[in-house]
Design a protein around this motif. Structure first.
Motif, PDB file in Angstrom:
ATOM      1  N   GLU A 321      43.609  35.045  39.988  1.00 52.81           N
ATOM      2  CA  GLU A 321      43.535  36.436  40.446  1.00 52.81           C
ATOM      3  C   GLU A 321      42.353  37.158  39.825  1.00 52.81           C
ATOM      4  O   GLU A 321      41.643  37.923  40.490  1.00 52.81           O
ATOM      5  CB  GLU A 321      44.846  37.139  40.092  1.00 52.81           C
ATOM      6  CG  GLU A 321      45.080  38.439  40.843  1.00 52.81           C
ATOM      7  CD  GLU A 321      44.310  39.619  40.263  1.00 52.81           C
ATOM      8  OE1 GLU A 321      44.004  39.593  39.048  1.00 52.81           O
ATOM      9  OE2 GLU A 321      44.015  40.560  41.020  1.00 52.81           O
ATOM     10  N   TYR A 322      42.108  36.882  38.555  1.00 54.08           N
ATOM     11  CA  TYR A 322      40.978  37.507  37.851  1.00 54.08           C
ATOM     12  C   TYR A 322      39.651  37.107  38.478  1.00 54.08           C
ATOM     13  O   TYR A 322      38.786  37.958  38.750  1.00 54.08           O
ATOM     14  CB  TYR A 322      41.033  37.086  36.384  1.00 54.08           C
ATOM     15  CG  TYR A 322      39.780  37.353  35.579  1.00 54.08           C
ATOM     16  CD1 TYR A 322      39.376  38.647  35.269  1.00 54.08           C
ATOM     17  CD2 TYR A 322      39.000  36.293  35.115  1.00 54.08           C
ATOM     18  CE1 TYR A 322      38.228  38.885  34.534  1.00 54.08           C
ATOM     19  CE2 TYR A 322      37.858  36.511  34.370  1.00 54.08           C
ATOM     20  CZ  TYR A 322      37.477  37.813  34.085  1.00 54.08           C
ATOM     21  OH  TYR A 322      36.336  38.036  33.351  1.00 54.08           O
ATOM     22  N   LEU A 323      39.497  35.816  38.781  1.00 54.50           N
ATOM     23  CA  LEU A 323      38.250  35.345  39.385  1.00 54.50           C
ATOM     24  C   LEU A 323      38.107  35.841  40.820  1.00 54.50           C
ATOM     25  O   LEU A 323      37.005  36.174  41.272  1.00 54.50           O
ATOM     26  CB  LEU A 323      38.199  33.814  39.347  1.00 54.50           C
ATOM     27  CG  LEU A 323      38.077  33.177  37.963  1.00 54.50           C
ATOM     28  CD1 LEU A 323      38.170  31.658  38.074  1.00 54.50           C
ATOM     29  CD2 LEU A 323      36.768  33.573  37.292  1.00 54.50           C
ATOM     30  N   ALA A 325      39.350  38.621  42.083  1.00 56.35           N
ATOM     31  CA  ALA A 325      38.997  40.038  42.041  1.00 56.35           C
ATOM     32  C   ALA A 325      37.529  40.216  41.663  1.00 56.35           C
ATOM     33  O   ALA A 325      36.819  41.062  42.220  1.00 56.35           O
ATOM     34  CB  ALA A 325      39.896  40.762  41.040  1.00 56.35           C
ATOM     35  N   ASP A 326      37.061  39.398  40.733  1.00 61.79           N
ATOM     36  CA  ASP A 326      35.653  39.470  40.330  1.00 61.79           C
ATOM     37  C   ASP A 326      34.741  39.064  41.492  1.00 61.79           C
ATOM     38  O   ASP A 326      33.677  39.654  41.689  1.00 61.79           O
ATOM     39  CB  ASP A 326      35.415  38.547  39.134  1.00 61.79           C
ATOM     40  CG  ASP A 326      34.000  38.656  38.585  1.00 61.79           C
ATOM     41  OD1 ASP A 326      33.694  39.687  37.965  1.00 61.79           O
ATOM     42  OD2 ASP A 326      33.212  37.726  38.798  1.00 61.79           O
ATOM     43  N   GLU A 327      35.179  38.081  42.280  1.00 67.50           N
ATOM     44  CA  GLU A 327      34.390  37.642  43.430  1.00 67.50           C
ATOM     45  C   GLU A 327      34.329  38.737  44.494  1.00 67.50           C
ATOM     46  O   GLU A 327      33.283  38.955  45.110  1.00 67.50           O
ATOM     47  CB  GLU A 327      34.999  36.363  44.015  1.00 67.50           C
ATOM     48  CG  GLU A 327      34.316  35.847  45.266  1.00 67.50           C
ATOM     49  CD  GLU A 327      32.902  35.352  45.029  1.00 67.50           C
ATOM     50  OE1 GLU A 327      32.218  35.035  46.016  1.00 67.50           O
ATOM     51  OE2 GLU A 327      32.478  35.291  43.862  1.00 67.50           O
ATOM     52  N   ARG A 328      35.429  39.444  44.703  1.00 67.43           N
ATOM     53  CA  ARG A 328      35.413  40.548  45.664  1.00 67.43           C
ATOM     54  C   ARG A 328      34.438  41.631  45.231  1.00 67.43           C
ATOM     55  O   ARG A 328      33.676  42.152  46.037  1.00 67.43           O
ATOM     56  CB  ARG A 328      36.831  41.134  45.787  1.00 67.43           C
ATOM     57  CG  ARG A 328      37.808  40.293  46.578  1.00 67.43           C
ATOM     58  CD  ARG A 328      39.012  41.120  46.988  1.00 67.43           C
ATOM     59  NE  ARG A 328      39.724  41.632  45.834  1.00 67.43           N
ATOM     60  CZ  ARG A 328      40.722  41.009  45.229  1.00 67.43           C
ATOM     61  NH1 ARG A 328      41.123  39.834  45.681  1.00 67.43           N
ATOM     62  NH2 ARG A 328      41.327  41.547  44.188  1.00 67.43           N
ATOM     63  N   GLU A 329      34.462  41.940  43.940  1.00 66.52           N
ATOM     64  CA  GLU A 329      33.553  42.965  43.429  1.00 66.52           C
ATOM     65  C   GLU A 329      32.107  42.519  43.554  1.00 66.52           C
ATOM     66  O   GLU A 329      31.227  43.300  43.924  1.00 66.52           O
ATOM     67  CB  GLU A 329      33.896  43.265  41.970  1.00 66.52           C
ATOM     68  CG  GLU A 329      33.013  44.345  41.352  1.00 66.52           C
ATOM     69  CD  GLU A 329      33.375  44.624  39.905  1.00 66.52           C
ATOM     70  OE1 GLU A 329      32.661  45.402  39.258  1.00 66.52           O
ATOM     71  OE2 GLU A 329      34.367  44.035  39.423  1.00 66.52           O
ATOM     72  N   LEU A 349      42.173  36.169  28.992  1.00 68.37           N
ATOM     73  CA  LEU A 349      43.480  35.637  28.626  1.00 68.37           C
ATOM     74  C   LEU A 349      43.961  36.179  27.285  1.00 68.37           C
ATOM     75  O   LEU A 349      45.171  36.327  27.072  1.00 68.37           O
ATOM     76  CB  LEU A 349      43.438  34.108  28.594  1.00 68.37           C
ATOM     77  CG  LEU A 349      43.325  33.433  29.962  1.00 68.37           C
ATOM     78  CD1 LEU A 349      43.200  31.923  29.809  1.00 68.37           C
ATOM     79  CD2 LEU A 349      44.527  33.775  30.829  1.00 68.37           C
ATOM     80  N   ARG A 350      43.036  36.486  26.392  1.00 67.22           N
ATOM     81  CA  ARG A 350      43.445  37.093  25.122  1.00 67.22           C
ATOM     82  C   ARG A 350      44.083  38.458  25.378  1.00 67.22           C
ATOM     83  O   ARG A 350      45.091  38.814  24.761  1.00 67.22           O
ATOM     84  CB  ARG A 350      42.241  37.229  24.190  1.00 67.22           C
ATOM     85  CG  ARG A 350      42.629  37.767  22.813  1.00 67.22           C
ATOM     86  CD  ARG A 350      41.471  37.775  21.837  1.00 67.22           C
ATOM     87  NE  ARG A 350      40.385  38.629  22.309  1.00 67.22           N
ATOM     88  CZ  ARG A 350      39.197  38.174  22.722  1.00 67.22           C
ATOM     89  NH1 ARG A 350      38.959  36.859  22.728  1.00 67.22           N
ATOM     90  NH2 ARG A 350      38.258  39.003  23.130  1.00 67.22           N
ATOM     91  N   GLU A 351      43.517  39.211  26.305  1.00 69.40           N
ATOM     92  CA  GLU A 351      44.103  40.503  26.660  1.00 69.40           C
ATOM     93  C   GLU A 351      45.411  40.314  27.433  1.00 69.40           C
ATOM     94  O   GLU A 351      46.383  41.058  27.238  1.00 69.40           O
ATOM     95  CB  GLU A 351      43.109  41.298  27.505  1.00 69.40           C
ATOM     96  CG  GLU A 351      41.821  41.645  26.756  1.00 69.40           C
ATOM     97  CD  GLU A 351      40.807  42.325  27.655  1.00 69.40           C
ATOM     98  OE1 GLU A 351      41.130  42.559  28.836  1.00 69.40           O
ATOM     99  OE2 GLU A 351      39.686  42.639  27.179  1.00 69.40           O
ATOM    100  N   ALA A 352      45.452  39.298  28.308  1.00 68.91           N
ATOM    101  CA  ALA A 352      46.670  39.047  29.080  1.00 68.91           C
ATOM    102  C   ALA A 352      47.821  38.619  28.179  1.00 68.91           C
ATOM    103  O   ALA A 352      48.992  38.875  28.486  1.00 68.91           O
ATOM    104  CB  ALA A 352      46.402  37.981  30.145  1.00 68.91           C
ATOM    105  N   LEU A 400      39.791  30.307  46.910  1.00 72.17           N
ATOM    106  CA  LEU A 400      40.446  31.013  45.811  1.00 72.17           C
ATOM    107  C   LEU A 400      40.992  32.367  46.276  1.00 72.17           C
ATOM    108  O   LEU A 400      41.960  32.882  45.707  1.00 72.17           O
ATOM    109  CB  LEU A 400      39.459  31.217  44.661  1.00 72.17           C
ATOM    110  CG  LEU A 400      40.014  31.832  43.376  1.00 72.17           C
ATOM    111  CD1 LEU A 400      40.982  30.872  42.707  1.00 72.17           C
ATOM    112  CD2 LEU A 400      38.898  32.199  42.414  1.00 72.17           C
ATOM    113  N   ALA A 401      40.406  32.917  47.335  1.00 75.62           N
ATOM    114  CA  ALA A 401      40.820  34.243  47.801  1.00 75.62           C
ATOM    115  C   ALA A 401      42.280  34.274  48.236  1.00 75.62           C
ATOM    116  O   ALA A 401      42.924  35.330  48.173  1.00 75.62           O
ATOM    117  CB  ALA A 401      39.927  34.675  48.957  1.00 75.62           C
ATOM    118  N   ARG A 402      42.850  33.131  48.628  1.00 77.23           N
ATOM    119  CA  ARG A 402      44.253  33.132  49.082  1.00 77.23           C
ATOM    120  C   ARG A 402      45.223  33.336  47.930  1.00 77.23           C
ATOM    121  O   ARG A 402      46.404  33.590  48.140  1.00 77.23           O
ATOM    122  CB  ARG A 402      44.571  31.838  49.828  1.00 77.23           C
ATOM    123  CG  ARG A 402      44.781  30.624  48.986  1.00 77.23           C
ATOM    124  CD  ARG A 402      44.982  29.372  49.807  1.00 77.23           C
ATOM    125  NE  ARG A 402      46.040  29.507  50.785  1.00 77.23           N
ATOM    126  CZ  ARG A 402      47.317  29.220  50.545  1.00 77.23           C
ATOM    127  NH1 ARG A 402      47.668  28.792  49.342  1.00 77.23           N
ATOM    128  NH2 ARG A 402      48.230  29.353  51.485  1.00 77.23           N
TER     129      ARG A 402
END
Length: 430
Positions: A321-323, A325-329, A349-352, A400-402
């Motif tokens: 999901e992180y990647l 979202a970054d790809e959409r941006e 992941l440290r923050e997650a 990955l978008a799915r």
């Protein structure tokens, strides 16, 4: 309605039910063979495979070009991967050393009696391991250390899973830990399963030493190269088989990954090809401009399911999901730097961990675990062909978008009894 008319309706209904049962059994048999190409008689789907033998042979031959052998002693689908140098494929936790040991173990069993002990297998393997050709490749093996005995036991357990060996008595774990004459195991050797281990079009022993291929890639191709007649129809059939193999074996097929001739055929025929494969396997086709994926909604026709239960699977989903979202941006801002550093993923992941760590296993909650978790997530995403790895960075791929999800909504639904064991029902991703 007359009695004869009612009888005709009952007969039609029974015939339809039989036809539906045959179709469902055929589909189950296809799926079982795709997941277990070397199938022992003890497999739960083996009876269905035997009943559907003729139809299965014809379907696999027509759609994939794979040969299927079915006998009382077992079944062997001679699958040959379309991409021979895909580093994400293979047995779990196997490196090149263990593959060498597996090959040597099969060579020992080929010359063994109907039964063999683990210790005798290891001792005879030692003799094979002294081959000068292996020495030139810096390969050596002894049974003197626990690590080497564990490698041998891993190979034996692989052969047990494949049905090549059947345990009669003994304990492999005791052999690893003790290494004494009293710690041993006894196996029956299943000759039919052993003979089907190598899915090659040509056996390696058929080459003369001066004609044998040299590099690993040349050897792999030489083992599976198949004759294709010099005609348009034969070339089209070979292309169709190649694409069907990739669709059945790989999570997704990207159009740009194909050779020009295969790419042209794929663009024109992928709808028809996907429909035939989905009808027989129960998969669902997802077609996009970038390629095609055959998705199993049940999540059973795969070596690596996503989403799935457990810490590693949850971490992988978060990274996906992180990647995404970054790809959409990046796409929105027309940024031409698609690669994401591994360190950035570890920082995420440290923050997650602060939010989700209480649901993870104990080792994943420790400080500094984010690097290991990032490596696990990237490896899983790479195997699913959702990212591309390059050095110390990754690039999201279109599929990955799915897996792009919304914000996770944490809902506690049951008390935790053991904080070291992740509770799959303790959180819901929405």
């Amino acid at each position: 309605m007359t009695q004869s008319g009612m009888a005709d309706l009952d007969s039609q209904d029974i015939e339809q039910q039989q036809h539906r049962y045959q179709r469902e059994e055929f589909r189950s048999a296809v799926r079982a063979l795709l997941m277990n190409p070397l199938m022992s008689p003890g497999h739960e789907d083996f009876s269905a495979v035997r009943r559907q033998a003729d139809v299965l042979r014809e379907w696999f031959s027509r759609e994939t070009g794979w040969a299927l052998q079915i006998e009382r002693e077992g079944a062997r689908l001679y699958k040959r991967p379309a991409d021979l140098i895909d580093s994400t494929r293979g047995l779990p936790d196997y490196d090149r050393r263990r593959y060498v040991l597996l090959s040597l173990a099969c060579a020992v069993l080929e010359r063994a009696d109907a039964q063999i002990t683990l210790r005798v297998l290891g001792e005879r393997l030692l003799a094979f391991a002294t081959d000068p050709v292996l020495a030139l490749g810096n390969f050596s093996f002894t049974l003197g250390t626990q690590h080497e005995r564990r490698d041998l036991v891993t190979v034996c357990r692989t052969l047990l899973e494949l049905g090549v060996l059947q345990r009669v008595a003994g304990d492999e774990e005791a052999f690893i830990n003790a290494g004494s004459d009293q710690a041993d195991a006894l196996y029956d050797v299943q000759r039919r399963a052993l003979a089907g281990m190598l899915a090659a079009a040509r056996g390696p022993s058929t080459w003369q030493p001066e004609e044998a291929p040299v590099t690993l890639e040349e050897r792999l191709h030489a083992l599976v190269n198949e004759y294709v007649a010099d005609s348009d129809e034969a070339r089209r059939t070979a292309l169709r088989h190649h694409l069907a193999r990739r669709l059945l074996d790989n999570p997704v097929v990207y159009t740009v990954s194909l050779e020009p001739e295969a790419q042209a055929y794929f663009v024109n025929q992928r709808g028809v090809l996907a429909a035939r494969l989905c009808e027989a396997t129960g998969l669902t086709a997802e077609q996009r401009a970038e390629g095609l994926a055959l998705v199993d909604e049940s999540g059973t026709l795969t070596d690596l399911a996503m989403p799935a239960e457990g810490t590693d699977a949850h971490v992988t989903l978060l990274v996906a999901e992180y990647l995404a979202a970054d790809e959409r941006e990046r796409t929105t801002q027309r940024n031409n730097l698609p690669f994401k550093r591994t360190q950035d993923i570890a920082d995420f992941l440290r923050e997650a961990r602060d939010r989700y760590g209480r649901f993870w296993r104990k080792s994943a909650r420790e400080a500094g675990s984010e690097r290991e978790l990032a490596a696990i997530a990237i490896e899983r995403l790479d195997k699913l062909q959702l990212v591309e790895r390059r050095a110390d960075s990754v690039c999201p791929l279109p599929a990955l978008a799915r897996f792009a999800l919304g914000e996770a909504d944490v809902r506690t639904t049951s008390p935790r009894r053991n904080t070291d064991v992740p509770d799959p029902d303790a959180f819901t991703l929405t």
